[in-house]
Design an enzyme around this catalytic site. Sequence first.
Site, PDB file in Angstrom:
ATOM      1  N   ASP A  10       0.850  -1.206   0.000  1.00 17.54           N
ATOM      2  CA  ASP A  10       0.000   0.000   0.000  1.00 17.54           C
ATOM      3  C   ASP A  10       0.880   1.249   0.000  1.00 17.54           C
ATOM      4  O   ASP A  10       0.893   1.993   0.975  1.00 17.54           O
ATOM      5  CB  ASP A  10      -0.957  -0.007   1.210  1.00 17.54           C
ATOM      6  N   HIS A 240       9.628  -0.402   8.373  1.00 15.35           N
ATOM      7  CA  HIS A 240       8.801  -1.577   8.722  1.00 15.35           C
ATOM      8  C   HIS A 240       8.770  -2.601   7.576  1.00 15.35           C
ATOM      9  O   HIS A 240       9.003  -3.784   7.768  1.00 15.35           O
ATOM     10  CB  HIS A 240       7.349  -1.152   8.982  1.00 15.35           C
TER      11      HIS A 240
HETATM   12  O1  RIB Z   1       2.497  -0.398  11.031  1.00 15.19           O
HETATM   13  C1  RIB Z   1       3.377  -0.246   9.949  1.00 15.19           C
HETATM   14  C2  RIB Z   1       2.697  -0.622   8.663  1.00 15.19           C
HETATM   15  O2  RIB Z   1       1.596   0.242   8.489  1.00 15.19           O
HETATM   16  C3  RIB Z   1       3.534  -0.469   7.414  1.00 15.19           C
HETATM   17  O3  RIB Z   1       3.185  -1.445   6.474  1.00 15.19           O
HETATM   18  C4  RIB Z   1       3.203   0.909   6.928  1.00 15.19           C
HETATM   19  O4  RIB Z   1       3.367   1.023   5.519  1.00 15.19           O
HETATM   20  C5  RIB Z   1       1.803   1.122   7.419  1.00 15.19           C
HETATM   21  O5  RIB Z   1       0.838   0.858   6.485  1.00 15.19           O
HETATM   22 CA    CA Z   2       2.794  -0.833   4.064  1.00 21.39          CA
END
Ligand code: RIB
Ligand code: CA
Length: 313
Positions: A10, A240
């Site tokens: 996303d 992340h």
């Molecule tokens: O919590 C971190 C996640 O949430 C990652 O995938 C970031 O892109 C957000 O969508």
């Molecule tokens: Ca993400």
Amino acid sequence: MTHKIILDTDPGIDDAQAIFFAFQSPDIEVLGLTTVYGNVPVSMSAQNALTLCELANQDIPVTKGVGMPWVGPESGYAHFVHGDDGFGNINVEPSKRELDPRSSAQFIVDMARQHPGEITLVAVGPLGNLALALRLEPQLPKLIKDVKIMGGAAFVPGNVTPVAEANIWNDAFAADIVFSADWDITMFGLDVTNSAPFSPEFVDKLAEVNPVLGGFVQKSSQFYIDFYSQNREDRVCFFHDAMPLAYLVNPDLFELTEGHIRVATDSLNKGQTAVAPIGSTASPLWLEAKKIKVATKVNHPQLEKLYIDTYAL
Ligand code: RIB
Ligand code: CA
């Protein structure tokens, strides 16, 4: 060994960091980007994925997937983390490339049938596309090699509620379906991703070694760094979404634990990923829950080196 992956995403700033890492790595072959709503609405997510492919000179399929949670109304988006455009408001020229006409779920099913037992699904957004793919093809777990998920918080607090991480909270019913399916899952949640803050100097280094892709990451990450640096002394951000990809390339950097997982769908605990470590309970309700691996620690200096070396290629 080269890992054939489908990256479900996303984009999103940390999604861009991850996608470029995957494109750069000689150990990863990206068969396609399947997009989903999450950080931004799904049409922006799909458009952003096309733009990232063009920037990286990658001619691979990009699909548009689900735009709503499995149950309940349309979600709010995380523009306060990723900017109005999902890229930190840097006014990047949108790509004019076309989307693959298939839905993200259909693409996952088609690819799994074409390459049985070979594909790793790497999911770094809400899990609606994977849940829908499981509904389209109930044999999917047998056709997929394994699943790596950025999402959840097993033994640490959430980042949307005290118990829930954003990707799982955003589509808890879909996550429940995905985490209950009979495939090999490794979860890279906030336990490990929040344990490794990255400095602005590290992000600058990516731009130094790779002016185009690292340069994009550096520019877009300024907004993201501002968000993560509120209420703390140092300036940082979190990569992340790149973690499951780093694991594919060098699993030795990570420590994992095994446990039984339950995803909560009730309104108070929505999106909680509660994990009972193996041997910690005799409760049948937990023993019958799906067993997964959860990443709990990473060698941060070596991870930084891996990112820089890979962006430099
Ligand atoms: O919590 C971190 C996640 O949430 C990652 O995938 C970031 O892109 C957000 O969508
Ligand atoms: Ca993400």
